[in-house]
Write a protein that holds these residues in place. Structure first.
Motif, PDB file in Angstrom:
ATOM      1  N   ASP A 454     120.802  76.969  67.980  1.00  0.00           N
ATOM      2  CA  ASP A 454     121.412  78.072  67.234  1.00  0.00           C
ATOM      3  C   ASP A 454     122.503  77.557  66.301  1.00  0.00           C
ATOM      4  OD1 ASP A 454     119.778  79.979  68.325  1.00  0.00           O
ATOM      5  OD2 ASP A 454     121.210  80.619  69.859  1.00  0.00           O
ATOM      6  N   SER A 455     123.317  76.616  66.792  1.00  0.00           N
ATOM      7  CA  SER A 455     124.347  76.027  65.933  1.00  0.00           C
ATOM      8  C   SER A 455     123.712  75.313  64.744  1.00  0.00           C
ATOM      9  CB  SER A 455     125.207  75.041  66.730  1.00  0.00           C
ATOM     10  OG  SER A 455     126.041  75.712  67.642  1.00  0.00           O
ATOM     11  N   SER A 456     122.584  74.641  64.987  1.00  0.00           N
ATOM     12  CA  SER A 456     121.868  73.953  63.909  1.00  0.00           C
ATOM     13  C   SER A 456     121.391  74.941  62.850  1.00  0.00           C
ATOM     14  CB  SER A 456     120.665  73.192  64.469  1.00  0.00           C
ATOM     15  OG  SER A 456     121.064  72.161  65.340  1.00  0.00           O
ATOM     16  N   ARG A 457     120.856  76.048  63.312  1.00  0.00           N
ATOM     17  CA  ARG A 457     120.341  77.049  62.366  1.00  0.00           C
ATOM     18  C   ARG A 457     121.472  77.713  61.584  1.00  0.00           C
ATOM     19  NH1 ARG A 457     116.273  79.235  67.024  1.00  0.00           N
ATOM     20  NH2 ARG A 457     114.537  77.805  66.604  1.00  0.00           N
ATOM     21  N   ILE A 458     122.586  77.997  62.275  1.00  0.00           N
ATOM     22  CA  ILE A 458     123.721  78.609  61.598  1.00  0.00           C
ATOM     23  C   ILE A 458     124.293  77.655  60.552  1.00  0.00           C
ATOM     24  CG2 ILE A 458     126.124  79.338  61.922  1.00  0.00           C
ATOM     25  CD1 ILE A 458     125.231  80.561  64.597  1.00  0.00           C
ATOM     26  N   ALA A 459     124.426  76.375  60.900  1.00  0.00           N
ATOM     27  CA  ALA A 459     124.948  75.399  59.944  1.00  0.00           C
ATOM     28  C   ALA A 459     124.055  75.317  58.713  1.00  0.00           C
ATOM     29  CB  ALA A 459     125.069  74.032  60.607  1.00  0.00           C
ATOM     30  N   ALA A 460     122.736  75.333  58.949  1.00  0.00           N
ATOM     31  CA  ALA A 460     121.799  75.294  57.825  1.00  0.00           C
ATOM     32  C   ALA A 460     121.911  76.551  56.971  1.00  0.00           C
ATOM     33  CB  ALA A 460     120.375  75.129  58.347  1.00  0.00           C
ATOM     34  N   SER A 461     122.089  77.689  57.635  1.00  0.00           N
ATOM     35  CA  SER A 461     122.243  78.948  56.914  1.00  0.00           C
ATOM     36  C   SER A 461     123.519  78.942  56.079  1.00  0.00           C
ATOM     37  CB  SER A 461     122.259  80.112  57.905  1.00  0.00           C
ATOM     38  OG  SER A 461     122.501  81.333  57.254  1.00  0.00           O
ATOM     39  N   LYS A 462     124.585  78.404  56.631  1.00  0.00           N
ATOM     40  CA  LYS A 462     125.846  78.296  55.893  1.00  0.00           C
ATOM     41  C   LYS A 462     125.683  77.410  54.657  1.00  0.00           C
ATOM     42  CE  LYS A 462     129.071  80.552  58.269  1.00  0.00           C
ATOM     43  NZ  LYS A 462     129.962  81.576  57.666  1.00  0.00           N
ATOM     44  N   ALA A 463     124.903  76.339  54.804  1.00  0.00           N
ATOM     45  CA  ALA A 463     124.661  75.447  53.668  1.00  0.00           C
ATOM     46  C   ALA A 463     123.889  76.170  52.571  1.00  0.00           C
ATOM     47  CB  ALA A 463     123.918  74.199  54.129  1.00  0.00           C
ATOM     48  N   GLN A 464     122.959  77.039  52.981  1.00  0.00           N
ATOM     49  CA  GLN A 464     122.199  77.833  52.020  1.00  0.00           C
ATOM     50  C   GLN A 464     123.120  78.830  51.309  1.00  0.00           C
ATOM     51  OE1 GLN A 464     118.609  77.483  51.577  1.00  0.00           O
ATOM     52  NE2 GLN A 464     119.198  78.571  49.701  1.00  0.00           N
ATOM     53  N   ASP A 465     123.998  79.452  52.067  1.00  0.00           N
ATOM     54  CA  ASP A 465     124.943  80.409  51.485  1.00  0.00           C
ATOM     55  C   ASP A 465     125.887  79.722  50.500  1.00  0.00           C
ATOM     56  OD1 ASP A 465     123.827  82.377  53.062  1.00  0.00           O
ATOM     57  OD2 ASP A 465     125.415  82.328  54.573  1.00  0.00           O
ATOM     58  N   ALA A 466     126.343  78.527  50.865  1.00  0.00           N
ATOM     59  CA  ALA A 466     127.249  77.785  49.987  1.00  0.00           C
ATOM     60  C   ALA A 466     126.557  77.434  48.672  1.00  0.00           C
ATOM     61  CB  ALA A 466     127.740  76.525  50.688  1.00  0.00           C
ATOM     62  N   ALA A 467     125.271  77.097  48.764  1.00  0.00           N
ATOM     63  CA  ALA A 467     124.521  76.776  47.545  1.00  0.00           C
ATOM     64  C   ALA A 467     124.432  78.000  46.629  1.00  0.00           C
ATOM     65  CB  ALA A 467     123.125  76.282  47.914  1.00  0.00           C
ATOM     66  N   LYS A 468     124.168  79.161  47.223  1.00  0.00           N
ATOM     67  CA  LYS A 468     124.091  80.398  46.429  1.00  0.00           C
ATOM     68  C   LYS A 468     125.424  80.707  45.771  1.00  0.00           C
ATOM     69  CE  LYS A 468     120.406  82.597  49.151  1.00  0.00           C
ATOM     70  NZ  LYS A 468     120.071  83.721  50.064  1.00  0.00           N
ATOM     71  N   ALA A 469     126.522  80.519  46.527  1.00  0.00           N
ATOM     72  CA  ALA A 469     127.850  80.783  45.980  1.00  0.00           C
ATOM     73  C   ALA A 469     128.162  79.856  44.814  1.00  0.00           C
ATOM     74  CB  ALA A 469     128.907  80.630  47.074  1.00  0.00           C
ATOM     75  N   ALA A 470     127.581  78.654  44.853  1.00  0.00           N
ATOM     76  CA  ALA A 470     127.798  77.683  43.777  1.00  0.00           C
ATOM     77  C   ALA A 470     126.788  77.828  42.653  1.00  0.00           C
ATOM     78  CB  ALA A 470     127.745  76.266  44.343  1.00  0.00           C
ATOM     79  N   GLY A 471     125.872  78.791  42.792  1.00  0.00           N
ATOM     80  CA  GLY A 471     124.864  79.013  41.758  1.00  0.00           C
ATOM     81  C   GLY A 471     123.738  78.005  41.769  1.00  0.00           C
ATOM     82  N   LEU A 472     123.474  77.430  42.935  1.00  0.00           N
ATOM     83  CA  LEU A 472     122.418  76.426  43.062  1.00  0.00           C
ATOM     84  C   LEU A 472     121.189  77.030  43.726  1.00  0.00           C
ATOM     85  CD1 LEU A 472     124.626  73.457  44.353  1.00  0.00           C
ATOM     86  CD2 LEU A 472     123.907  73.911  41.993  1.00  0.00           C
ATOM     87  N   ASP A 473     120.027  76.487  43.395  1.00  0.00           N
ATOM     88  CA  ASP A 473     118.772  76.986  43.956  1.00  0.00           C
ATOM     89  C   ASP A 473     118.384  76.258  45.240  1.00  0.00           C
ATOM     90  OD1 ASP A 473     118.468  78.769  41.854  1.00  0.00           O
ATOM     91  OD2 ASP A 473     117.438  77.281  40.612  1.00  0.00           O
ATOM     92  N   VAL A 474     118.962  75.083  45.463  1.00  0.00           N
ATOM     93  CA  VAL A 474     118.592  74.249  46.611  1.00  0.00           C
ATOM     94  C   VAL A 474     119.744  74.218  47.611  1.00  0.00           C
ATOM     95  CG1 VAL A 474     117.900  71.946  47.369  1.00  0.00           C
ATOM     96  CG2 VAL A 474     117.125  72.824  45.145  1.00  0.00           C
ATOM     97  N   SER A 475     119.428  74.363  48.893  1.00  0.00           N
ATOM     98  CA  SER A 475     120.447  74.336  49.943  1.00  0.00           C
ATOM     99  C   SER A 475     121.260  73.042  49.880  1.00  0.00           C
ATOM    100  CB  SER A 475     119.792  74.445  51.323  1.00  0.00           C
ATOM    101  OG  SER A 475     120.723  74.152  52.343  1.00  0.00           O
TER     102      SER A 475
END
Length: 538
Positions: A454-475
């Motif tokens: 679960d921690s692994s999935r949350i960390a990956a999800s956070k990385a995806q969110d950070a990419a969106k906040a930065a305007g990036l298409d890739v996690s």
């Protein structure tokens, strides 16, 4: 209240006729002595306190004239005498005690005023072993304990802040002090001697190898009153132990509101984390929320590191704590104040940075004069019902580990640098902890979950969110490395990292299924290293 052995009731009020003053901290002592003298109290004193009182023109009798014995051994022995302790411990309404006092010429002492040798401050100053030992008070605690035990007849003052309340109590009672008041003073005296001895014991535990753990104690001096604890219905206090460690307890607060319980807890977590990064090797910034990092980064400058740390989780950073490993300059101060922040803590700050931060009047700014040493020994304590757990501080540092490559592919030089970075951060993330890092910055953090996957999935999800906040298409996790604070019990946690795009892994190893996890890493072309040390943080 009565003395149980003979059922002698304690008097409601006791007139203060004779007082002994022996203080290390002489602030207010002469003024207090003058007020006592004006109230008709006979003054006894020792050493430097006696000299200060006499120089103020007040009549005072030196304790050596009472005991008939001079101070000896550099003042180590001066009050350890029956004429002093008998005067403090005698039960005034006991016929046998009264007879003994008459026989040995002992006059009662009704008020004891003592504050102790400054062991805590000498310890905190970084003084050498011999100097610290010399500042362990012996006679002071002995007198305090004697007077506090006999609070049925004796008032004991250990804190200069109580001088005025004693005078007010005496005035209200026409020179006498009430039993309830004496009880409160006694309780405070025992709290003081307990904290004092606990500080000495904890210092010895760190200074001397092989110290017995049969007995343990907690002790500290209040550093400030807190409005409440974690929640408004909880009471709380902040106490200093005297440990010479840069951090929130030793910091100077330059501005902002009073720190809350949660502020202190989170600020400590932030500064301990940023202390993992040697400023000689580069700038580092950690942003903390609820004692967990939401972004950590290194950079060529503090402003560069801050921007990278913020990019990891700009949403969670709102209302967070920012810790820096160097002097705050104007550039990084300008960036920090753009986001609502509760506390900033750093070794120092320039005048320009202080002026910029001052525009946010509620923002707390703390400077410490240095960084905590992550390798230093120390104690960590947690209470449980009916007791407490004590353990040595987690002072394992990944730079000191002999990392073992366990996969077919070894990590590249850049991956290895990021792996070490990620493991430093994972040490300060609540377990189960998963940390993704790329180019010296966290890009996704999973904390405090019941399962590592679960921690692994949350960390990956956070990385995806950070990419969106930065305007990036890739996690941001794609091409990153990942750290786990403890071993992967199954391959599923590792596979979650693979799915997120990680290229290398650092973990302690030691699972029964290590071979299975290593095989999964090899199958997907990951490099993996074992540290041999885990960093659970509960």
């Amino acid at each position: 209240m009565a003395v149980p052995s003979k059922n002698i009731p304690a008097p409601d009020r006791v007139i203060i006729k004779r007082a002994l003053l022996s203080v290390s901290d002489k602030a207010g002592a002469v003024e207090f002595a003058r007020a006592l003298h004006e109230a008709g109290v006979t003054l006894l004193s020792t050493g430097g306190t006696s000299k200060a009182i006499a120089e103020a023109g007040l009549p005072v009798t030196d304790v050596s004239d009472v005991t008939g014995f001079p101070e000896i051994m550099d003042g180590r022995v001066k009050t350890l005498h029956p004429s002093v302790h008998g005067a403090l411990l005698s039960i005034r309404d006991d016929a046998e005690h009264k007879a003994a006092m008459v026989e040995h010429g002992i006059e009662p002492i009704d008020l004891l005023v003592v504050n102790l040798y400054p062991f805590e401050s000498v310890r905190a100053s970084g003084a050498n072993y011999a100097s610290i030992v010399e500042n362990i008070d012996i006679g002071g605690p002995a007198m305090l304990r004697a007077a506090a035990k006999n609070h049925a007849y004796v008032s004991v003052v250990v804190d200069p802040s109580d001088y005025q309340s004693v005078l007010e109590e005496m005035k209200a009672g026409e020179g006498s002090v009430g039993l309830a008041f004496r009880q409160r003073l006694a309780a405070k005296a025992y709290s003081r001697t307990a904290a004092y001895d606990a500080g000495i014991a904890s210092w010895f535990a760190g200074a001397v190898e092989g110290v017995s753990t049969t007995y343990n104690s907690l002790g500290g001096t209040v550093a400030g009153e807190l409005r409440y604890g974690e929640n408004p219905h909880q009471t709380a206090g902040f106490y200093k132990t005297g440990e010479n460690r840069p951090g929130v307890a030793t910091a100077r607060q330059l501005q902002g509101k009073v720190l809350s319980y949660n502020n202190i807890n989170d600020t400590d977590a932030a500064f301990e984390l940023v202390g993992e990064f040697d400023p000689a090797k580069g700038a580092a910034v950690a942003i903390i929320k609820h004692a967990n990092p939401c972004g950590v980064a290194t950079g060529a400058t503090l402003v560069d590191a801050y921007k990278k740390a913020l990019a990891c989780d700009p949403v969670s950073a709102f209302g967070g704590i920012v810790a820096l490993n160097g002097t705050i300059d104007a550039a990084v101060a300008e960036e920090i104040v753009k986001v609502f922040t509760e506390v900033i803590i750093a070794p120092d700050a320039t005048d320009e940075a202080i002026a910029i931060i001052a525009a946010k009047k509620n923002l707390r700014l703390l400077v410490t004069g240095g960084l905590p040493d992550p390798r230093a020994p120390g104690m960590a304590v947690k209470t449980v019902a009916g007791g407490f757990l004590a353990q040595s501080r987690d002072n394992g540092v990944v730079d000191d580990f002999d990392l073992k490559t366990v996969t077919k592919r070894a990590p590249s030089e850049q991956e290895l640098a990021d792996l070490r970075f990620a493991f430093r951060v994972a040490k300060h993330v609540k377990s189960n902890a998963i940390v993704y890092v790329k180019d010296g910055a966290t890009v996704g953090i999973g904390a405090g979950q019941m399962s590592r996957v679960d921690s692994s999935r949350i960390a990956a999800s956070k990385a995806q969110d950070a990419a969106k906040a930065a305007g990036l298409d890739v996690s941001l996790a794609k091409g990153a490395v990942v750290a786990s604070d403890a071993f992967f019990p199954f391959a599923d946690g590792l596979l979650a990292a693979v799915e997120a795009g990680a290229t290398a892994v650092i973990q302690p190893g030691g699972s029964m299924r290590d071979d299975e996890v290593i095989a999964a890493a090899d199958e997907h072309g990951l490099a993996m290293v074992f540290t041999g040390m885990r960093h659970f943080r509960h």
